[in-house]
Structures are given as structure tokens and as C-alpha cells.
Enzyme design. Structure first.
Site, PDB file in Angstrom:
ATOM      1  N   ARG A  66       0.818  -1.221   0.000  1.00  0.00           N
ATOM      2  CA  ARG A  66       0.000   0.000   0.000  1.00  0.00           C
ATOM      3  C   ARG A  66       0.850   1.269   0.000  1.00  0.00           C
ATOM      4  NH1 ARG A  66      -4.395  -1.289   4.526  1.00  0.00           N
ATOM      5  NH2 ARG A  66      -2.473  -1.892   5.521  1.00  0.00           N
ATOM      6  N   LYS A 175       1.983 -17.643   8.239  1.00  0.00           N
ATOM      7  CA  LYS A 175       1.218 -17.807   9.455  1.00  0.00           C
ATOM      8  C   LYS A 175       0.868 -16.421  10.006  1.00  0.00           C
ATOM      9  CE  LYS A 175       3.217 -17.994  13.487  1.00  0.00           C
ATOM     10  NZ  LYS A 175       3.781 -16.720  13.969  1.00  0.00           N
ATOM     11  N   HIS A 205       8.102 -21.204   9.511  1.00  0.00           N
ATOM     12  CA  HIS A 205       9.550 -21.107   9.316  1.00  0.00           C
ATOM     13  C   HIS A 205      10.344 -22.010  10.251  1.00  0.00           C
ATOM     14  CE1 HIS A 205       9.591 -18.186  12.662  1.00  0.00           C
ATOM     15  NE2 HIS A 205      10.879 -18.409  12.733  1.00  0.00           N
ATOM     16  N   LYS A 209      14.287 -24.601   9.949  1.00  0.00           N
ATOM     17  CA  LYS A 209      15.472 -24.561  10.820  1.00  0.00           C
ATOM     18  C   LYS A 209      16.183 -25.903  10.748  1.00  0.00           C
ATOM     19  CE  LYS A 209      13.449 -21.285  14.126  1.00  0.00           C
ATOM     20  NZ  LYS A 209      14.277 -20.098  14.108  1.00  0.00           N
ATOM     21  N   GLU A 243      11.958 -16.468  24.519  1.00  0.00           N
ATOM     22  CA  GLU A 243      12.573 -15.303  23.858  1.00  0.00           C
ATOM     23  C   GLU A 243      12.839 -14.211  24.887  1.00  0.00           C
ATOM     24  OE1 GLU A 243      10.818 -14.367  19.807  1.00  0.00           O
ATOM     25  OE2 GLU A 243       9.158 -15.391  20.778  1.00  0.00           O
ATOM     26  N   ASP A 262       0.395 -17.452  18.379  1.00  0.00           N
ATOM     27  CA  ASP A 262       1.595 -17.012  17.673  1.00  0.00           C
ATOM     28  C   ASP A 262       2.642 -18.120  17.588  1.00  0.00           C
ATOM     29  OD1 ASP A 262       3.253 -15.081  16.415  1.00  0.00           O
ATOM     30  OD2 ASP A 262       4.281 -14.659  18.309  1.00  0.00           O
ATOM     31  N   HIS A 267       4.314 -23.322  15.275  1.00  0.00           N
ATOM     32  CA  HIS A 267       5.724 -23.732  15.424  1.00  0.00           C
ATOM     33  C   HIS A 267       5.891 -24.914  16.390  1.00  0.00           C
ATOM     34  CE1 HIS A 267       6.537 -20.146  13.289  1.00  0.00           C
ATOM     35  NE2 HIS A 267       6.586 -19.311  14.300  1.00  0.00           N
ATOM     36  N   LYS A 367       7.600 -14.546  25.805  1.00  0.00           N
ATOM     37  CA  LYS A 367       8.435 -13.382  25.463  1.00  0.00           C
ATOM     38  C   LYS A 367       9.001 -12.796  26.754  1.00  0.00           C
ATOM     39  CE  LYS A 367       6.682 -12.369  21.032  1.00  0.00           C
ATOM     40  NZ  LYS A 367       7.677 -12.959  20.143  1.00  0.00           N
TER      41      LYS A 367
HETATM   42  C1  BG6 Z   1       7.279 -15.764  14.706  1.00  0.00           C
HETATM   43  C2  BG6 Z   1       6.454 -15.123  15.779  1.00  0.00           C
HETATM   44  O1  BG6 Z   1       6.512 -16.649  13.945  1.00  0.00           O
HETATM   45  O2  BG6 Z   1       8.353 -16.473  15.314  1.00  0.00           O
HETATM   46  C3  BG6 Z   1       7.300 -14.191  16.631  1.00  0.00           C
HETATM   47  O3  BG6 Z   1       5.394 -14.402  15.174  1.00  0.00           O
HETATM   48  C4  BG6 Z   1       8.505 -14.910  17.175  1.00  0.00           C
HETATM   49  O4  BG6 Z   1       6.541 -13.631  17.689  1.00  0.00           O
HETATM   50  C5  BG6 Z   1       9.230 -15.643  16.063  1.00  0.00           C
HETATM   51  O5  BG6 Z   1       9.352 -13.956  17.769  1.00  0.00           O
HETATM   52  C6  BG6 Z   1      10.322 -16.522  16.628  1.00  0.00           C
HETATM   53  O6  BG6 Z   1      11.075 -17.033  15.566  1.00  0.00           O
HETATM   54  P1  BG6 Z   1      12.610 -17.340  15.731  1.00  0.00           P
HETATM   55  O7  BG6 Z   1      13.016 -17.918  14.439  1.00  0.00           O
HETATM   56  O8  BG6 Z   1      13.283 -16.046  16.059  1.00  0.00           O
HETATM   57  O9  BG6 Z   1      12.704 -18.290  16.873  1.00  0.00           O
END
Ligand code: BG6
Length: 530
Positions: A66, A175, A205, A209, A243, A262, A267, A367
Site C-alpha cells: 500500500r 502464518k 519457518h 530450521k 525469547e 503465535d 511452530h 516473550k
Molecule cells: C514468529 C512469531 O513466527 O516467530 C514471533 O510471530 C517470534 O513472535 C518468532 O518472535 C520466533 O522465531 P525465531 O526464528 O526467532 O525463533
């Protein structure tokens, strides 16, 4: 995911990356091109792949967003992003110039009518300008909120862009894939009306890994672990994604999402399925995903009463992380003062099948915790007899050998650690816990490619093994939606708090303690438990 195997690493040329396959050239069309993901991850992944010669002569990128921008503005924005991204390799002006010449931009609201026709026209123009040097293969990347995904998919269909007449057409959907079972089903139906399942890549993702993929090799490429990988020997399994970062600039997104949606809904459930699945009949997309789906289908959705007992949700409060003072979640910008959104979630899952009946799988994500660490820990049962239990001098408690733990560290340190008891040197029979460790970098002398690089390359090669299939994503929501619904019942599962910089709330410890289990600490000491 190419299935190349290597023997023990050689000492020469260890910093070189193995040669990557060259794939059919394509044009990658990114919706949400000026967004956070595109800047932080996608562009550097494409830059690395292009520089390594994987993407071929006719590779191009068309960003759609946008924000009003010219091609040159877009290139300048992406240059800053790629040069500063931690995953970028060997950035030089010369390499950038070559890559930037392939970047194009189209200003348009991805969810508005008409923009998809404009995209089709632009792709045709690019093709003519380049005198047939632009590939007719199209890879659409939806890096947009789930609320607009449906409109984009329908628009692509109406503009004839899902057609595979002149080349392949594939779509990557980021996602979160919907926000509950119903919206995920709707999105799947919209996708199925426009694209064949073979064209759809639901990305997670974590599956890109290296250490997550290695779970499969560890389990199914070796015969020594399989005999004890079941309820007869395994006491419990922990899956952690901790995290140190807070929600930062993503607070608005996070307020709609929370830690369960999330991180756990995708994941960590993916990591769980790889840890628990049966051996696939072959290493291909359907065989692997069939077995992963079976694990999810063996898990019963929780009733509200079960969710109250087997889940914890919590929010961080102001404190210090790594010596830095940080605000509490409710004080972050764009977070409601009375927000009930969890920044930490812990869930005890049960897998009701022959292999895992009775073995709790504890999953936690949070987090602003003490340390960034993602790992799977498989705790084995104690030996049937405590032959080496003894009393330490001067202490009254009896010490037995600690049960064995197999830890698969996904990040930041990519490693596998197996702990076991050993005799301490000396005349007395005293024991200690020691460990065998395999460390990726120390062993192979090279770092792993970024997850997005692996996954983009897989899509370009048409390999869906590391992507979530339609039934898989629905099974995930079948387990998560009842928890969200139970949490929505007033007062049933109140949000508790934890100070930023800690290992999470005490209630998460209590979740395990009632079964006699403990989480591993996040502080990196594999021997230390709470
Ligand atoms: C994302 C989440 O999919 O994965 C984030 O939306 C998170 O909140 C992240 O921080 C963590 O990914 P990674 O690869 O840094 O462990």
C-alpha cells in the site's frame, strides 16, 4: 529439502557452503513487500539465494504494497534492510547492484479489487521488456494479515494468475493461517477454489530450521534411539521456545494473537509432531505429512475443565532482561491497559496412541524471558532400581543418578546433548551427571542457512515436505481453538504474571510439579534444574 548426506567433515575448505541446487527461474510476487517480514527475512533470503546462483538467470521480484513507492524507492528501502539483516551473507555494492536490478514495485492495496489485474499486466510488461528473459513461473508470497488473505487469493484467481498454462504458479501463505478452526477452514476452502493443493505452501519457518529438520534424521537415520523412543522409557517431553524480546513494534498484531496462537498453534505443534511421529514410509511430502497428521489426530481437544487444569497463560511485568530495564506488557505502546492477551503460554498435551499413552508433552512459549532458547528435551524414566543411590557426606538427602535427558537444542546453539550418570574418580562410589554433546557449528565448521532460504528454495523446487498440509493446519486449530474458548470464559483461567527476565510464572512450574516433573532452566546449564 535436498537429501544430500555427508560423511565426517573434512578439515579443508570448511567455511565453504555446500553447493546449492539451481532451480527454475521465477518471479516472486510479495504481498506486504514493505512490511516487517519482507524486510527482516525474505529479502535477505532471496538476496543470498540469488548471489549463490540458485535462482537462475531470469529471476525477478515484484513487491506489492500500500505504501506509495517507485521501483527505485523500493530498491533503496530493501538495500538498507538487506545490508542490515543478520542473515545476509557477503553484502557488497556490486552484488547488490545485480540483485537490485531484479527488484520491481507496484503500489496497490493487496485487498482491493483491480490490483490483481494490475499485477497481471505488470508481469506481462516485465516479460516483454525483458524480451522473454522473465520467467513465466510465478511464486506468490502472502506476507499479509490473515484477514486479507482470502481477498488476495480470489483476486489472483480472477486475474488468471493461478493458471499453470505457461509455467508454474505457487502460493506461500504466511502464518497465522486463520485465527481459529473456522477461519482456517474458510481460508483453506478459498485456496482450494483457486489453487490445487500441490500449488499451496503453508509456511511455518520453524520447519526450515536445520535442527528441526535434524529431528527426523536423528530419529529415523539412526537405529539406536528408536528402541527407547516410547512410553516404556520416556517419562515426559518438554518443548520450549523462550525469547528475551518483547512485542516491540508488533504490539497491535500481538494484541490480536497472543503466545498460544503465535507460537504454539503452529511452530511448537510442528516440533511436537516431528518428535512424536511414527517413521514415514518414504522421505517425501505426503509420507512425512501423513505421519505428522496422525500425531495431531491422536490428541484429544481439551474440555474447558481440562484446559483450566492443563494450561497456563501469563503476561510479563516490568523488570530487567539482561541488565536492561524493560516495561511490562500492559505498558507497551498499542497494548490495552487491561489487556488479557498472554505473552507466555504453557500447555500439557497428551497423545493418545500406542507409542505415547500416558507421556505428557509439555509445551511452553514466552516473550521477555531470561534467555532465548528453543529446545526439545526428552526425559527418560529412572532406572527400575536405584543401585547407586548414596548419601553424600555431611548431607542427609539420598542422591540417585539423574534420569537421562536427550536435549535437542534448536537455537541459539544448535546441538544435541545426551546426559547420563558416570562414576566420579575416587575410591568411593560417587556419581555425577555428565553429557555427550554434538554441536553443529563445531562439528561442521559452517553455519546453517536461514530458515526462509531453505523454505523458499524448496518452494521453487516444488518440494512441500517442510510445509503444512491442509488437514494438518486444521488439526492444529482443532486442538488450539478449545483452549482459546476455555480462556474466554470469564475467570476460568485468569492471566497470571511473571517478571520480565525470569523463567516464566510459578504456575507453569506447578503444572509439571503435580506430576513430579520439572522444566529445564533457561539459563543454559543443562545440568541445573529447578
Ligand atoms: C514468529 C512469531 O513466527 O516467530 C514471533 O510471530 C517470534 O513472535 C518468532 O518472535 C520466533 O522465531 P525465531 O526464528 O526467532 O525463533
Amino acid at each position: 529439502m535436498s537429501a544430500v548426506t555427508a560423511n565426517a567433515p573434512q578439515t579443508s575448505n570448511q567455511l565453504a557452503r555446500p553447493s546449492l541446487p539451481q532451480v527454475d527461474s521465477c518471479t516472486v510476487i510479495i504481498f506486504g513487500a514493505s512490511g516487517d517480514l519482507s524486510k527482516r527475512k525474505l529479502m535477505s533470503a532471496l538476496f543470498n539465494l540469488a548471489c549463490e546462483g540458485c535462482t537462475g538467470r531470469d529471476f525477478n521480484v515484484l513487491g506489492v504494497g500500500r505504501t506509495g513507492m517507485s521501483d527505485d524507492d523500493f530498491r533503496a528501502q530493501m538495500r538498507a534492510a538487506v545490508a542490515g539483516a543478520s542473515d545476509t551473507r557477503d553484502f557488497t555494492d556490486e552484488r547488490w547492484k545485480e540483485f537490485a536490478s531484479r527488484l520491481n514495485y507496484l503500489t496497490g492495496d493487496p485487498s482491493s479489487d483491480g490490483v490483481h489485474e494490475e499485477i497481471a499486466t505488470r508481469l506481462d510488461e516485465m516479460n516483454q521488456v525483458e524480451a522473454d528473459l522473465t520467467s513465466r513461473n510465478h511464486l506468490f508470497y502472502l506476507s499479509t494479515p490473515p484477514s486479507v488473505a482470502g481477498t488476495i487469493i480470489e483476486g489472483l484467481g480472477a486475474a488468471g494468475l493461478a493458471s499453470e498454462e505457461k509455467g508454474w504458479s505457487r502460493i506461500i501463505v504466511e502464518k497465522p493461517f486463520g485465527r481459529d478452526l473456522e477461519s482456517a477452514r474458510e481460508l483453506n476452502e478459498k485456496l482450494a477454489r483457486v489453487f490445487g493443493e500441490h500449488q499451496v505452501y503453508r509456511i511455518d519457518h520453524f520447519l526450515g530450521k536445520e535442527t528441526v529438520q535434524n529431528l527426523l534424521v536423528f530419529r529415523f537415520g539412526n537405529s539406536m534411539f528408536e528402541p527407547f523412543w516410547n512410553r516404556n522409557y520416556v517419562d515426559y517431553v518438554e518443548i520450549t521456545a523462550a525469547e528475551t524480546l518483547g512485542v516491540g513494534a508488533r504490539a497491535a498484531f500481538y494484541e490480536e494473537t497472543g503466545a498460544l496462537r503465535d507460537m504454539i498453534a503452529n511452530h511448537l505443534l510442528q516440533v511436537l509432531t516431528l518428535t512424536a511421529m511414527e517413521p514415514p514410509v518414504a522421505f517425501d511430502a505426503d509420507a512425512v505429512r501423513d505421519k505428522k497428521v496422525e500425531v495431531l489426530r491422536s490428541m484429544r481437544p481439551m474440555t474447558s475443565a481440562e484446559a483450566t487444569k492443563r494450561t497456563i497463560r501469563a503476561q510479563y511485568t516490568a523488570s530487567e532482561v539482561n541488565g536492561e530495564r524493560v516495561p511490562g506488557y500492559r505498558d507497551e505502546k498499542n497494548v490495552a491497559a487491561a489487556s488479557q492477551v498472554e505473552t507466555f503460554a504453557a500447555v500439557q498435551f497428551q497423545i493418545d496412541n500406542w507409542r505415547w499413552a500416558g507421556v505428557p508433552f509439555y509445551v511452553r512459549a514466552g516473550k521477555r524471558l531470561n534467555r532465548k532458547v528453543t529446545e526439545v528435551a526428552v526425559h527418560l524414566k529412572r532406572t527400575p532400581q536405584a543401585l547407586f543411590a548414596h548419601t553424600h557426606k555431611g548431607e542427609s538427602n539420598v542422591h540417585d543418578i539423574e534420569p537421562n535427558i536427550i536435549v535437542m537444542q534448536i537455537q541459539p546453539c544448535e546441538a544435541i546433548r545426551i546426559s547420563f550418570g558416570a562414576k566420579l574418580p575416587g575410591v568411593e562410589m560417587e556419581t555425577a551427571t555428565v553429557e555427550l554433546a554434538f554441536n553443529y557449528e563445531a562439528n561442521f565448521h559452517r553455519s546453517s542457512p536461514a530458515a526462509y532460504e531453505t523454505l523458499l528454495l524448496d518452494v521453487m523446487q516444488g518440494d512441500a515436505t517442510l510445509f503444512t498440509r491442509r488437514d494438518e493446519v486444521e488439526e492444529q486449530w482443532r486442538l488450539i481453538t478449545p483452549i482459546e474458548e476455555a480462556w474466554a470464559i470469564d475467570g476460568a483461567s485468569p492471566v497470571v504474571s511473571y517478571a520480565a527476565g525470569t523463567d516464566g510464572p510459578a504456575q507453569a512450574d506447578a503444572l509439571l510439579a503435580r506430576n513430579g516433573h520439572v522444566w529445564r532452566t533457561l539459563n543454559g546449564d543443562p545440568k541445573q534444574h529447578r
